[in-house]
Motif scaffolding. Structure first.
Motif: not given
Ligand SMILES: *Cc1c(COP(=O)(O)O)cnc(C)c1O
Length: 220
Positions: A20-26, A192-203
Motif C-alpha cells: 500500500t505504501a509503495a503504491i501510494k508513493a508511486g 536502507s531505511a525504515g523499521m517497525s515504527g516508520d517503514f511507511e514513511i521511509a518508503i
C-alpha cells in the motif's frame, strides 16, 4: 495461536502495508526488499520465516547471528554496530553489511572476507556519534575506497531515524543526501531505511531496504 500462525500473520500484514505504501508513493513494491530482523528470536522462528518464503534476515550481534546463519540458508544482513574483533566472524556469515561507518573496518573486511559483500554506509543524521554512523563528509572517502575495491560492492546508504527527529524530517534529509551521493556513486542505488515504527514513511522517501523486526516477530 501457534508461533507459525502468529509470524505468518505479522508477515502478511507488514507485506500488505509495504504494498500500500509503495503504491501510494508511486513506486513498484518489487523494488523494495524486506529484511526480517530476527535478533533475539530463536532459530526455530527463523525456520518458520524460511518456510513462509522469507529470504532476507537481519541481525545485530555476531554471537547470536552466526549459529542462525549456519542453520538457515538465506541472505544474511548485519546491521549492528561493528566491533573490530567481531569482523572476521561477521564476514564469514553475512552477505550484506548495513552499518559500515569506519575506513578501518572496511580494511578489515577486505582482509577477512572470503566472499563478496554488499556494503551500505551508515549515515549519522543527528551529529551524535554514540548511535553510530559516519558524518556526511566522511561518507565520501569511505565510498571511494569501497568502490575502488574489485571484490566488494558499495550498495548504498543506511540510516536509523534519530529519536529526537521526526522520521519525515530524518528520511527527507537522508533522501537528499542519497540523491547527491548517487551523482558521484551512481551504482549505490540502495537506501536502507525504515523499521517497525516508520517503514511507511521511509518508503515515501525512497527506501529500497526495510529492516523490520517487532512488527512481524512480536515484541522482544
Ligand atoms: C533492531 C533494529 C531494527 C528492527 O527494529 P524493529 O523496531 O524491531 O523493527 C532495524 N534496524 C536496526 C539497525 C536495528 O537495530
Amino acid at each position: 495461536m501457534s508461533r507459525s500462525v502468529e509470524i505468518a500473520r505479522g508477515l502478511e500484514s507488514v507485506k500488505a502495508r509495504i504494498q500500500t505504501a509503495a503504491i501510494k508513493a508511486g513506486r513498484e513494491p518489487d523494488e523494495i526488499t524486506l529484511v526480517v530482523v530476527t535478533k533475539t528470536f530463536p532459530i526455530s522462528d527463523v525456520e518458520i520465516l524460511k518456510e513462509l518464503g522469507v529470504k532476507d534476515f537481519g541481525e545485530n550481534r555476531d554471537g547470536d547471528a552466526a549459529p542462525k546463519a549456519g542453520a538457515v540458508p538465506g541472505t544474511w544482513h548485519f546491521q549492528g554496530q561493528i566491533q573490530s574483533n567481531k569482523l572476521k566472524s561477521i564476514c564469514a556469515w553475512a552477505h550484506v553489511i548495513h552499518s559500515l561507518d569506519d575506513l578501518r573496518h572496511f580494511k578489515l573486511i577486505a582482509q577477512f572476507a572470503r566472499h563478496p559483500l554488499e556494503i551500505f554506509l551508515q549515515c549519522n543524521l543527528d551529529g551524535r556519534e554514540d548511535r553510530g554512523g559516519a558524518s556526511i563528509h566522511s561518507l565520501y572517502p569511505l565510498a571511494q575506497m569501497i568502490s575502488a575495491d574489485p571484490v566488494h560492492r558499495l550498495a548504498g546508504l543506511m540510516a536509523v531515524a534519530p529519536l529526537a527527529l521526526a522520521p519525515e524530517k530524518a528520511f527527507a534529509e537522508l533522501q537528499g543526501i542519497h540523491m547527491a551521493f548517487m551523482k558521484d556513486f551512481p551504482d549505490a542505488t540502495g537506501l536502507s531505511a525504515g523499521m517497525s515504527g516508520d517503514f511507511e514513511i521511509a518508503i515515501s522517501y525512497g527506501a529500497t531496504h526495510l529492516r523490520i523486526g517487532s512488527q512481524i516477530m512480536g515484541s522482544r
